[in-house]
Write a protein that holds these residues in place. Structure first.
Motif, mmCIF file in Angstrom:
data_model
loop_
_atom_site.group_PDB
_atom_site.id
_atom_site.type_symbol
_atom_site.label_atom_id
_atom_site.label_comp_id
_atom_site.label_asym_id
_atom_site.label_seq_id
_atom_site.Cartn_x
_atom_site.Cartn_y
_atom_site.Cartn_z
ATOM 1 N N ILE A 241 33.754 -12.656 -89.244
ATOM 2 C CA ILE A 241 32.387 -12.744 -89.762
ATOM 3 C C ILE A 241 32.312 -12.191 -91.172
ATOM 4 C CG2 ILE A 241 30.038 -11.885 -89.407
ATOM 5 C CD1 ILE A 241 30.702 -11.966 -86.374
ATOM 6 N N GLN A 242 33.068 -11.127 -91.450
ATOM 7 C CA GLN A 242 33.066 -10.578 -92.808
ATOM 8 C C GLN A 242 33.577 -11.605 -93.816
ATOM 9 O OE1 GLN A 242 35.074 -6.801 -93.021
ATOM 10 N NE2 GLN A 242 34.091 -6.070 -91.149
ATOM 11 N N LEU A 243 34.593 -12.373 -93.413
ATOM 12 C CA LEU A 243 35.149 -13.367 -94.320
ATOM 13 C C LEU A 243 34.259 -14.593 -94.438
ATOM 14 C CD1 LEU A 243 38.868 -13.114 -93.227
ATOM 15 C CD2 LEU A 243 37.901 -12.376 -95.396
ATOM 16 N N ARG A 244 33.605 -14.962 -93.355
ATOM 17 C CA ARG A 244 32.720 -16.116 -93.410
ATOM 18 C C ARG A 244 31.448 -15.801 -92.619
ATOM 19 N NH1 ARG A 244 33.950 -21.638 -90.524
ATOM 20 N NH2 ARG A 244 36.064 -21.259 -91.260
ATOM 21 N N PRO A 245 30.430 -15.199 -93.230
ATOM 22 C CA PRO A 245 29.208 -14.797 -92.510
ATOM 23 C C PRO A 245 28.496 -15.952 -91.823
ATOM 24 C CG PRO A 245 29.313 -13.762 -94.659
ATOM 25 C CD PRO A 245 30.421 -14.781 -94.634
ATOM 26 N N ALA A 251 29.997 -15.241 -84.800
ATOM 27 C CA ALA A 251 28.875 -14.298 -84.710
ATOM 28 C C ALA A 251 28.274 -14.303 -83.321
ATOM 29 C CB ALA A 251 27.817 -14.654 -85.759
ATOM 30 N N ASP A 252 28.150 -15.482 -82.751
ATOM 31 C CA ASP A 252 27.555 -15.595 -81.423
ATOM 32 C C ASP A 252 28.431 -14.917 -80.369
ATOM 33 O OD1 ASP A 252 25.391 -16.505 -79.926
ATOM 34 O OD2 ASP A 252 26.500 -18.254 -79.241
ATOM 35 N N ILE A 270 25.408 -6.591 -86.674
ATOM 36 C CA ILE A 270 26.082 -7.873 -86.885
ATOM 37 C C ILE A 270 25.073 -8.941 -87.292
ATOM 38 C CG2 ILE A 270 27.247 -9.757 -85.672
ATOM 39 C CD1 ILE A 270 29.115 -7.555 -86.534
ATOM 40 N N LEU A 271 23.970 -9.016 -86.538
ATOM 41 C CA LEU A 271 22.956 -10.015 -86.864
ATOM 42 C C LEU A 271 22.378 -9.775 -88.250
ATOM 43 C CD1 LEU A 271 20.994 -10.435 -83.501
ATOM 44 C CD2 LEU A 271 22.805 -11.864 -84.441
ATOM 45 N N GLN A 272 22.165 -8.508 -88.589
ATOM 46 C CA GLN A 272 21.628 -8.180 -89.905
ATOM 47 C C GLN A 272 22.602 -8.608 -91.007
ATOM 48 O OE1 GLN A 272 18.534 -6.884 -90.309
ATOM 49 N NE2 GLN A 272 18.783 -7.174 -92.514
ATOM 50 N N PHE A 273 23.895 -8.363 -90.787
ATOM 51 C CA PHE A 273 24.918 -8.736 -91.769
ATOM 52 C C PHE A 273 24.956 -10.252 -91.950
ATOM 53 C CE2 PHE A 273 29.253 -10.154 -92.658
ATOM 54 C CZ PHE A 273 29.540 -9.454 -93.825
ATOM 55 N N VAL A 274 25.004 -10.982 -90.817
ATOM 56 C CA VAL A 274 25.060 -12.435 -90.891
ATOM 57 C C VAL A 274 23.809 -12.977 -91.585
ATOM 58 C CG1 VAL A 274 25.033 -14.554 -89.517
ATOM 59 C CG2 VAL A 274 26.537 -12.666 -88.883
ATOM 60 N N PHE A 290 20.645 -20.728 -88.372
ATOM 61 C CA PHE A 290 20.059 -19.521 -88.936
ATOM 62 C C PHE A 290 18.787 -19.122 -88.200
ATOM 63 C CE2 PHE A 290 17.500 -17.085 -91.916
ATOM 64 C CZ PHE A 290 18.408 -16.113 -92.293
ATOM 65 N N LEU A 291 17.955 -20.088 -87.869
ATOM 66 C CA LEU A 291 16.741 -19.783 -87.111
ATOM 67 C C LEU A 291 17.096 -19.229 -85.735
ATOM 68 C CD1 LEU A 291 14.489 -22.862 -87.970
ATOM 69 C CD2 LEU A 291 14.284 -20.534 -88.851
ATOM 70 N N ALA A 292 18.175 -19.752 -85.149
ATOM 71 C CA ALA A 292 18.613 -19.232 -83.848
ATOM 72 C C ALA A 292 19.030 -17.776 -83.967
ATOM 73 C CB ALA A 292 19.756 -20.079 -83.308
ATOM 74 N N ILE A 293 19.702 -17.429 -85.089
ATOM 75 C CA ILE A 293 20.084 -16.036 -85.319
ATOM 76 C C ILE A 293 18.847 -15.157 -85.433
ATOM 77 C CG2 ILE A 293 21.011 -14.497 -87.100
ATOM 78 C CD1 ILE A 293 23.194 -15.571 -85.431
ATOM 79 N N LEU A 294 17.830 -15.632 -86.145
ATOM 80 C CA LEU A 294 16.589 -14.854 -86.263
ATOM 81 C C LEU A 294 15.940 -14.643 -84.899
ATOM 82 C CD1 LEU A 294 14.749 -16.167 -89.460
ATOM 83 C CD2 LEU A 294 15.833 -13.946 -89.108
ATOM 84 N N HIS A 295 15.950 -15.689 -84.093
ATOM 85 C CA HIS A 295 15.370 -15.550 -82.753
ATOM 86 C C HIS A 295 16.143 -14.525 -81.932
ATOM 87 C CE1 HIS A 295 13.347 -16.875 -79.031
ATOM 88 N NE2 HIS A 295 14.517 -16.618 -78.475
#
Length: 1281
Positions: A241-245, A251-252, A270-274, A290-295
């Protein structure tokens, strides 16, 4: 029983399930691929093209020869990769496991040759000047497994574009081989093949190779997770994730892993970083993910009790969807922000969400009305009503799959936010549910069997929500205000659900809409809301016919509507869908128990408790069901009990824990937790509350000195910070009562004496509850359960009080309730108008006992205390003789069974009722919400429920000084002449001596009404009222001899095997009233009286089996054989055979009530023990017996039949049975039988005259200052007569 709650996903109770909230479900088992980055295609290659390349059985093969002769080995490898991808994609449909193994072997052979030929860029040596951007930062990562040995020649070690191309192909082969190894379950090889990629020098290589590194890290982590090396998995996913946020899959996976390990802070980071790093890239390119990450972030923060952060994340999703504002995705807004500080300023995400809700509510209200009652079909098209078409946020997106993904995430976000608000409105807790659909409604409380006039039902007809979370998380009232900009209502939540359903039709959303609609109105009569709820449940089942929550909620609603058979079928479907669904199991148990199938109910309760030992409703249901059939194994003991039962069914001493002690501990915990309800409400709403009280008092300023006592009370509530919400509700109810009294004084006292001016009823304010005070949770144990459970005075009164408070808040929230009190009736002139509200004007013990009372009110006209009685029947007619008699003889009889509460209240007001009588209390069919609304100035409760209502809306309780010792009554209740305290009981909350909240009407004799003299089958032989004294004396002996003859004949008919000298002890109560202590005492009596038997009823039959088993275990088979069971008889047959026993043995915990009057009418002696001062139900038989005994012999006979301990109980029974073969019992029988027509307990006409006098005394007291009443010791006549 538990309104699903029956509910659906949102938020999950465990953050481990959060990944599912945004549409992903990952399974890292060996037969699921962790990741596949390739686009598969055949490129025209046949399945046989590479057959000749498979290795031979001895390990050699043609690969080397082909490799050496190929003009372009890399081209051949690319063809092999295409072939391998096709085979892998087809597994396991057309590709077998063996074929997949051969593909793996082929890739292994080819990549080895590439390495041996130096066509793969090796890892750079440590002395290299330019470190790899990957390897330089990998020093802290774990080892990647066995070293794959590169053996390149030194001459080949330099950067070569051809080698770079070959390296890319080999990396792809290793990536695919790692996936195949994972799929085949060979995790060690999966680790090895992905580790090879990470040891290849990435310096100056292509973006594809860099991506291969990241994907290899993610796949390596997946393999480590499968090997349970969770720390290694976390480290490699974190690095990817650090290499490709924007690597969403990694991430999931990492998010799910951390949540399963309950590392919620790490998951949040993790979610905040992504989120922050993905924004810096092209957010539009992967907007759905991205919206799924916010949810997911919102759901996780909610579970961590960061409600502000959760609301902000959800609001950003909705701000984009509803407004199309990408800028709110890039810059998190800050709560609160209800309105922009500048009119030209763009609204924040939170205010955008608030505007969305307002827009939806306004648009739907304009089309469908303010109640927002949309059918499922109308809800599916509501996007057009609100937005005129699609969501604004997706109108510019052409790709169908991306539009669908965004709509799905938006629907889930609306569903989640709506559920949070719904929980807050319904229970006062924005509580964390336990995963997908893990909150479900228990539709109704468990019912113990009926005995006499007692039954049980939840006082609320609406649905009660049962939170499955035991962490008691709750969003503060302030946070709920921040989310909505104000306190939300159900009419904010409904549009959110409708929009969610329109965006993504889902069974879970339909389920939640059904729950909310079902909670908006009482179950009976069936309102439009409930019909729509049924539609949504059934519509949801068309979307998912395996949705257990839909089935159980549909069953609960059907059960509320009286369709018990269909409800059971729905519960069975729910259990068939999920055999471990504890709430469906408990609901099914409740329903089958209502049909008398107790053994089945016990099995379902046991299954529910086995699934969830902390499920209070199921535990209490099981305890009540076990008690009802005397299945005491494992009961233990609790409270003041001296006898317990261990797991093996043996008698044990005190302090033995078991399921009865678990119930008392549960109740204590619930009562303690209930004291936090409404905490902080006075501070938050002080000015509004003070203003409400001021208006109720008819004052113009809170500084008026007459406000001081009220404000002092308010300050005391605030300072105590204990039970704040409950005390506030009671204070406002007292203010409403005072306002009603003021209205009467204004209209009929001051105006008649020319002291007042003409005023409107609208000037007499009804105080409103603060909107932020949410519905309290009632205890799991209902007031009726306290009759047979070992609760102390505080527990008994608080269970009633908490149950009453829930009724209060629910009724006071009714939208139809006017903002002013109801107009008081005119002063009584010809008579006092009394209304009787009951669901039991049918073939029910209440009607058996009171059937003549309503006709006797006719006789009061023209007397000193005239009463005009109106009966309001809340159940339909059963056409029984009892119903028909009451309908014919009452002044008025109104069937309101199909009326709403509003209509019933309005009719009572129109009828000018002075005193409203509650004949149900906390029993089945109660409509206590009617009494909360105060359609009459005064209310009184009796007969239906033998205990306190624990409320401020019940003014009086009819009793006597035997059933309610004065020491158990609270010492102060607010009247109208206030001088010091309004609600003194708030100072006595820890006092263990008092139980009764109401003022008491103390009767001259027993408060218990009885009608045997008029309606018993042998009453027609009683003509003593018309005989002269001489005739009466002459006929006494003949009457007694006739009775002896009839009794002996019936005894021989029922028990032909018993010798005449056998002493028959009996108990005709339902078996749930029997407890281990009294049963053990009965066994001791049988042991000490050898020529005796014990006659019990199979009430129910299962209880007989258990009692005989315990009798055998505790006293031996010989004693057990002397216990005789018979079936339950008809009412008439029961009254006649009550003459057969020599002595009836009462149950001390909860006495015989109606049964006591039955046996005493038959002349049969009754031995009773009032075990508790604080339980009215344990003292009624004593009251009945004292009212039946002749005054001249009361002292001596009473001392033989009324005892003060279990030991005395046992001894008296033995003595009475042993004295000259029961001759003393025969003498007591003769006295009771010959005097029954003169006994106070059977003089219903006298009882009615006393009741009418009490009504007038209550009215006079209300005009003055209120207070307890002792009949014949107070001023009787109304001032207006």
């Amino acid at each position: 029983m538990a309104s699903d709650t029956r509910s659906s996903p949102a938020p999950p109770s465990s953050p481990a399930d959060l990944s599912r909230a945004h549409g992903h479900s990952h399974n890292n088992s060996p037969h699921h691929r962790p990741h596949n980055p390739f686009h598969y295609g055949s490129h025209g290659l046949g399945n046989q093209q590479f057959e000749y390349l498979y290795p031979s059985s001895d390990g050699s093969g043609p690969v080397q020869q082909y490799f050496d002769s190929a003009s372009s080995p890399n081209t051949a490898l690319r063809q092999l990769l295409t072939y391998s991808h096709a085979k892998y994609s087809a597994y396991p449909v057309t590709t077998s496991r063996d074929e997949l193994v051969r593909v793996f072997s082929l890739l292994d052979e080819w990549t080895k040759h590439f390495v041996l030929q130096g066509l793969v860029q090796p890892a750079r040596p440590p002395s290299s000047e330019s470190p790899s951007p990957l390897t330089s930062s990998m020093f802290s990562l774990p080892a990647v497994g066995p070293q794959f040995q590169f053996q390149p020649s030194a001459a080949r070690y330099h950067f070569d574009p051809n080698i770079a191309d070959c390296t890319s192909s080999v990396l792809e082969a290793w990536l695919l081989g790692g996936c195949i190894a994972y799929t085949l379950g060979d995790m060690n090889r999966a680790v090895d093949w992905n580790a090879r990629i990470l040891r290849v020098d990435s310096y100056r290589l292509t973006i594809f190779i860099l991506n291969s590194y990241v994907e290899a890290m993610s796949n390596l982590a997946a393999a480590y997770r499968a090997l349970h090396r969770y720390n290694d998995a976390e480290a490699w996913w974190n690095r990817a994730i650090q290499l490709r946020p924007s690597y969403w899959d990694a991430a999931d996976h990492l998010f799910t892993l951390l949540c399963h390990q309950q590392q919620y802070d790490k998951a949040s980071n993790i979610l905040q970083f992504v989120e922050s790093h993905a924004i810096s890239s092209n957010i539009s390119a992967d907007l759905p993910r991205f919206l799924a990450i916010l949810h997911a972030k919102g759901t996780l923060l909610y579970s961590m009790e960061d409600y502000v952060g959760a609301a902000e994340a959800y609001s950003r999703v909705l701000a984009f969807a509803a407004c199309g504002r990408v800028d709110l995705l890039e810059a998190p807004s800050k709560l609160p922000s209800n309105t922009p500080s500048d009119r030209n300023e763009q609204p924040s995400a939170s205010s955008s969400f608030q505007m969305l809700v307002l827009q939806a509510r306004t648009a739907l209200g304009a089309r469908y009305g303010p109640r927002l009652l949309l059918t499922p079909l109308q809800a599916q098209s509501c996007l057009t009503d609100v937005f005129g078409g699609d969501l604004p946020g997706i109108r510019s997106i052409n790709d169908v799959s991306r539009r669908q993904a965004i709509s799905h995430t938006t629907a889930n976000t609306l569903l989640t936010l709506a559920k949070i608000l719904q929980d807050a409105i319904a229970t006062g807790n924005a509580s964390n549910s336990s995963g997908t659909n893990k909150q479900t409604e228990l539709s109704d409380k468990e019912h113990p069997p009926h005995d006499s006039a007692e039954g049980i039902q939840s006082t609320e007809r609406s649905h009660k929500f049962i939170s499955r979370s035991h962490t008691n998380k709750a969003a503060s009232l302030a946070v709920l205000n921040l989310i909505m900009g104000r306190m939300p209502s159900v009419y904010d939540v409904l549009p959110m659900y409708y929009l969610s359903l329109a965006l993504h039709p889902s069974a879970s959303t339909a389920n939640n809409i059904g729950i909310l609609l079902a909670s908006l109105a009482p179950a009976l009569p069936i309102p439009r809301e409930h019909m729509l709820a049924l539609e949504y449940y059934r519509y949801g089942l068309t979307l998912d016919n395996r949705h257990p929550h839909l089935y159980t909620n549909l069953g609960s609603l059907l059960k509320d509507q009286g369709q018990i058979t269909e409800a059971i079928r729905m519960y069975e479907c729910a259990v068939a869908c999920d055999i471990h669904f504890d709430i469906a199991l408990a609901n099914l148990a409740n329903a089958v128990r209502d049909q008398g199938r107790v053994e089945e109910a016990i099995e379902y309760y046991r299954r529910a408790v086995a699934v969830n030992p902390n499920f209070d409703e199921a535990s209490c249901g099981l305890a009540n069901a076990l008690s009802s059939v005397c299945d005491w194994a494992g009961r233990g003991c609790a409270g003041a009990e001296l006898v317990g039962v261990d797991d093996a069914g043996n008698i044990c001493g005190v302090n033995k824990s078991g399921w009865i002690s678990k119930i008392t501990e549960t109740v204590d915990r619930q009562l303690r937790n209930a004291q936090s309800w409404g905490r902080g409400i006075v501070s938050a709403e002080y000015d509004n509350i003070a203003n409400e009280i001021m208006l109720a008092l008819g004052l113009s300023s809170v500084n008026d000195p007459r406000m001081d006592i009220w404000l002092n009370e308010l300050m005391n509530i605030q300072v105590s910070a204990i039970d704040e919400g409950s005390k506030l509700v009671e204070l406002l109810e007292a203010a409403a009562r005072f306002s009603r009294w003021r209205a009467y004084q204004e209209f009929y006292v001051r105006r008649s004496s020319s002291e007042g001016i003409s005023r409107s009823i609208s000037e007499f304010h009804r105080p409103k509850l603060p909107s932020s005070l949410l519905l309290p949770v009632a205890p799991t144990v209902l007031p009726f359960h306290t009759f047979t459970m070992p609760f102390n005075p505080i527990e008994v009164r608080e269970i009633s009080r908490r149950t009453a408070l829930r009724v209060s808040v629910s009724a006071m929230r009714s939208e139809w309730l006017p903002p002013y009190v109801y107009p008081p009736p005119p002063p009584p002139t010809e008579y006092l108008r009394v209304g009787y509200v009951s669901s039991d004007f049918n073939n029910h013990p209440l009607s058996h006992l009171m059937q003549n009372v309503f006709g006797y009110h006719y006789e009061s006209v023209g007397t000193q205390f005239p009463v005009y009685g109106i009966c309001y029947a809340t159940t339909a007619s059963d056409s029984s003789p009892y119903r028909l008699k009451i309908e014919a003889e009452a002044h008025e009889f109104i069937d309101v069974s199909k009326w709403s509460t509003h209509d019933i209240v309005e009719r009572i007001v129109k009828d000018g009722i002075h005193i409203l009588v509650n004949l149900n209390g906390f029993t089945r069919g109660a409509r206590n919400d009617i009494f909360v609304c105060r359609p009459a100035p005064l209310s009184i409760s009796f007969m239906g429920f033998a205990g306190s209502m624990g409320s401020e809306w019940m003014d009086y309780l009819l009793a006597d000084k035997v059933t309610v010792p004065p020491s158990t009554v609270r010492q102060f209740k607010a009247g109208h002449n206030l001088s010091h305290k309004i609600l003194r009981h708030h100072d006595l909350e820890n006092d263990n001596s008092w139980v009764y909240f109401e003022d008491l009407v103390f009767c001259r004799h027993s408060f218990f009404c009885c009608d045997q003299k008029q309606s018993a089958p042998d009453a027609h032989n009683e003509q003593s009222d018309h005989w002269s004294p001489e005739e009466h004396e002459q006929n006494l002996e003949s009457k007694w001899q006739e009775e002896v003859t009839r009794r002996n004949a019936m005894r021989r008919e029922l028990f032909p095997q018993l010798p005449p000298e056998t002493i028959i002890f009996a108990n005709f109560n339902q078996l749930y009233k029997i407890d281990p202590a009294i049963f053990m005492t009965w066994l001791k009596i049988l042991i000490r009286v050898p020529n005796s038997v014990l006659w019990l009823l199979t009430f129910p039959k299962t209880g007989m089996t258990h009692l005989l088993e315990f009798a055998t275990k505790w006293a031996g088979p010989a004693i057990a054989r002397r216990i005789i069971f018979t079936n339950v008889a008809t009412k008439e047959g029961h009254l006649l055979r009550c003459r057969v026993p020599d002595l009836v043995l009462d149950t001390p915990e909860c006495n015989a009530h109606t049964t006591a009057t039955d046996v005493i009418w038959a002349g049969t002696p009754l031995l009773t023990f009032a075990r508790h001062e604080h339980k009215m139900c344990s003292r009624i038989a004593t009251s009945v017996l004292l009212s039946a005994l002749p005054p001249d012999t009361e002292s001596s006979m009473a001392s033989r039949l009324i005892v003060s301990s279990e030991a005395e109980y046992e001894q008296c029974a033995v003595d009475l049975a042993s004295t000259n073969c029961g001759s003393e019992l025969l003498e007591i029988r003769r006295t009771l039988f010959l005097r029954r027509t003169k006994a106070d307990i059977f003089d219903t006409r006298r009882w009615t005259r006393d009741l009418e006098r009490a009504y007038w005394m209550m009215w006079n007291r209300w005009l003055d200052k209120g207070g307890d009443i002792i009949i014949d010791q107070d001023k009787d006549r109304n001032l207006y007569l």
